[in-house]
Design an enzyme around this catalytic site. Structure first.
Site, PDB file in Angstrom:
ATOM      1  N   ASP A 209     -78.199 116.444  62.541  1.00 53.77           N
ATOM      2  CA  ASP A 209     -77.117 117.430  62.426  1.00 53.77           C
ATOM      3  C   ASP A 209     -75.863 116.725  61.921  1.00 53.77           C
ATOM      4  O   ASP A 209     -75.904 115.532  61.585  1.00 53.77           O
ATOM      5  CB  ASP A 209     -76.858 118.125  63.774  1.00 53.77           C
ATOM      6  CG  ASP A 209     -76.339 119.561  63.607  1.00 53.77           C
ATOM      7  OD1 ASP A 209     -75.528 119.797  62.696  1.00 53.77           O
ATOM      8  OD2 ASP A 209     -76.748 120.437  64.380  1.00 53.77           O
ATOM      9  N   ASP A 234     -76.734 116.305  56.010  1.00 57.82           N
ATOM     10  CA  ASP A 234     -76.551 117.665  55.519  1.00 57.82           C
ATOM     11  C   ASP A 234     -77.924 118.220  55.152  1.00 57.82           C
ATOM     12  O   ASP A 234     -78.568 117.723  54.225  1.00 57.82           O
ATOM     13  CB  ASP A 234     -75.639 117.633  54.294  1.00 57.82           C
ATOM     14  CG  ASP A 234     -75.422 118.989  53.646  1.00 57.82           C
ATOM     15  OD1 ASP A 234     -75.981 119.991  54.150  1.00 57.82           O
ATOM     16  OD2 ASP A 234     -74.706 119.052  52.625  1.00 57.82           O
ATOM     17  N   HIS A 253     -80.776 131.975  60.377  1.00 56.12           N
ATOM     18  CA  HIS A 253     -80.039 133.237  60.530  1.00 56.12           C
ATOM     19  C   HIS A 253     -78.558 133.102  60.194  1.00 56.12           C
ATOM     20  O   HIS A 253     -77.863 134.103  60.045  1.00 56.12           O
ATOM     21  CB  HIS A 253     -80.249 133.828  61.927  1.00 56.12           C
ATOM     22  CG  HIS A 253     -79.421 133.203  63.015  1.00 56.12           C
ATOM     23  ND1 HIS A 253     -79.208 133.824  64.222  1.00 56.12           N
ATOM     24  CD2 HIS A 253     -78.769 132.016  63.101  1.00 56.12           C
ATOM     25  CE1 HIS A 253     -78.463 133.075  64.992  1.00 56.12           C
ATOM     26  NE2 HIS A 253     -78.180 131.962  64.337  1.00 56.12           N
TER      27      HIS A 253
END
Length: 343
Positions: A209, A234, A253
């Protein structure tokens, strides 16, 4: 006949009351935030207390506090007893800050101006077809968080709280391999990876992350020593290679389809054929049945220009990026587990 916040009544008068109650739902968010801000649930741990006692402990106005607590009690959050004192309910227990499944950070995040102002901008979002957040705050959500460390911490703590029950549910529901490497892509503070590694003592993991969530990760415990590493990066550019199972929990999402395809292409480039990818997101059911994913879907379009998807939409994204959807598994939490294999 009493009306429910989630079920329309049959009679015209009751239907009107129901609709008005729904229209004033912002007050429920405000009342929840008030209770969380003053840590009312923490102050009821030892037993019921009157509004006067709670007000004295929180330096608040007792009559006003009583009215807010009465409203929350009508929604099943706290309970007023015959003497007028308030006590915890199972829902209120999760507002405590000292329990493992505390939702206190999640409530503080979800009721922050980041989301309340954005929700109020929904009419303009629908008009223009873009997320309200950037229009209101001057930058997309993640860019705004990068410029504001306090809001970044609020967001990371809130997301860890919101998904803690999801982490355990997914770790229990999916047959992760007994050994091998699990790569948690965009894994935040690593709650899911921690839950998986605790259930699979021979497995290892990589938490991937950005720097801010990695700086407060949850993996540095005695029982996981030597079985994990973190890697900053990234996911639009590349993800760690060599994993046996890759996980995208509450990542896709956040993004529209074109961005999701970029993330999935990064994952596929790192994976050998036959390796598995798990997408942990709500899978929207057809029809009019209530589903938390439908709430999340509206939040995503307002905040991030993201979306929740149905199984066919996931299958299309995956097949376009070198994966084949193999099954969708439910969990005891609100998301499902979309399993795919790298072709």
């Amino acid at each position: 006949m009493a009306t429910s916040p989630t079920r329309p009544a049959d009679e015209p008068g009751e239907l009107a009351t129901h609709l008005m109650d729904q229209a004033m739902g912002h007050l429920l968010s405000a009342a929840l935030r008030t209770a969380a801000h003053y840590r009312i649930a923490d102050r009821l741990t030892a037993g019921p207390r009157t509004p006067e006692q709670l007000a004295a402990a929180t330096d608040t106005h007792a009559p006003h506090l009583r009215r807010v607590l009465r409203y929350l009690a009508a929604r099943g959050i706290f309970r007023e007893d015959a003497s007028g004192a308030y006590q915890l309910t199972p829902a209120a227990r999760q507002l405590r800050t000292d329990v493992p499944d505390s939702l206190h950070p999640a409530i503080m995040m979800l009721t922050d101006e980041l989301f309340l102002r954005t929700s109020a901008g929904l009419p303009e979002t629908v008009r223009h077809g873009d997320a309200a957040f950037e229009r209101l705050f001057g930058a997309p959500l993640f860019a705004h968080l990068a410029s504001d460390p306090a809001k970044r911490a609020l967001f990371d703590d809130g997301m860890a709280s919101l998904t803690a029950s999801v982490d355990e549910a997914v770790a229990a529901a999916y047959p992760f391999p007994e050994a091998g490497t699990v790569v948690d892509v965009g894994g935040g503070r690593g709650g899911l990876l921690r839950a998986v590694l605790r259930r699979r003592p021979q497995a290892t993991g990589v938490l991937f992350d950005l720097a801010p969530p990695l700086s407060h990760h949850l993996l540095d415990t005695d029982d996981l020593k030597g079985r994990w590493r973190t890697q900053e990066g990234d996911f639009f550019a590349a993800v760690p290679e060599g994993g046996d199972v890759y996980v995208l929990k509450h990542v896709l999402h956040d993004w529209p389809d074109d961005a999701c395809r970029r993330i999935l292409h990064s994952c596929r480039a790192a994976m050998a054929a036959g390796r598995r990818l798990l997408v942990i997101d709500c899978v929207l059911p057809p029809g009019n049945a209530p589903h938390f994913g439908k709430t999340m879907d509206v939040a995503m379009l307002a905040v991030l220009d993201g979306r929740e998807r149905n199984a066919d939409e996931f299958a299309a994204l995956l097949s376009a990026t070198g994966f084949r959807l193999t099954r969708v598994l439910p969990s005891t939490g609100f998301p499902s587990i979309v399993e795919a294999v790298a072709d």
